[in-house]
Design a protein around this motif. Structure first.
Motif, PDB file in Angstrom:
ATOM      1  N   LEU A  11       0.929  -1.466   0.122  1.00  8.53           N
ATOM      2  CA  LEU A  11       0.430  -0.218   0.309  1.00  8.53           C
ATOM      3  C   LEU A  11       0.944   1.462   0.773  1.00  8.53           C
ATOM      4  O   LEU A  11       0.671   2.512  -0.557  1.00  8.53           O
ATOM      5  N   GLN A  12       1.896   1.260   0.798  1.00  8.13           N
ATOM      6  CA  GLN A  12       3.330   2.537   0.954  1.00  8.13           C
ATOM      7  C   GLN A  12       3.408   2.537  -0.822  1.00  8.13           C
ATOM      8  O   GLN A  12       3.310   3.703  -0.712  1.00  8.13           O
ATOM      9  N   GLU A  13       4.083   1.208  -1.467  1.00  4.34           N
ATOM     10  CA  GLU A  13       4.826   1.807  -2.168  1.00  4.34           C
ATOM     11  C   GLU A  13       3.376   2.043  -3.613  1.00  4.34           C
ATOM     12  O   GLU A  13       3.722   3.277  -4.632  1.00  4.34           O
ATOM     13  N   ARG A  14       2.171   1.996  -2.888  1.00  2.00           N
ATOM     14  CA  ARG A  14       1.390   2.314  -3.998  1.00  2.00           C
ATOM     15  C   ARG A  14       1.065   4.007  -4.088  1.00  2.00           C
ATOM     16  O   ARG A  14       0.928   4.507  -5.242  1.00  2.00           O
ATOM     17  N   LEU A  15       0.762   3.966  -2.742  1.00  2.00           N
ATOM     18  CA  LEU A  15       0.277   5.478  -2.379  1.00  2.00           C
ATOM     19  C   LEU A  15       1.490   6.433  -2.781  1.00  2.00           C
ATOM     20  O   LEU A  15       1.411   7.865  -3.830  1.00  2.00           O
TER      21      LEU A  15
END
Length: 91
Positions: A11-15
């Motif tokens: 999620l952090q990478e996608r955000l």
């Protein structure tokens, strides 16, 4: 490497990717709106500088509806990422 990431990491990478895309759009717009000098530096028109200074010290609740819509447009781009993460976590 991607498989070793936790759901939180993914999620952090996608955000972070979405944030970079947002920043890239902003920078493209900024460089195309401002005046490029012969030495390559960029000058922000005074009316834009004044508006952005005002906006930077204005709470979201007090922005105009048009200004809020700009922020909402960016949020609409990241909402699907968050929705996908929630489905992954809770399905």
């Amino acid at each position: 490497m991607q498989n070793a990431l936790t759901a939180r990491d993914r999620l952090q990478e996608r955000l972070a990717d979405a944030e970079h895309e947002s920043w890239s759009r902003w920078m493209w717009w900024l460089f195309n709106t401002c005046k490029t000098m012969s030495d390559g530096s960029v000058v922000i028109p005074v009316e834009l500088a004044e508006r952005w200074k005002r906006q930077s010290v204005t709470a979201y609740a007090y922005l105009s509806e048009a200004e809020k819509e700009v922020d909402r447009k960016e949020v609409r781009l990241i909402m699907p990422i968050i929705a996908d993460a929630l489905r992954e976590w809770f399905d």
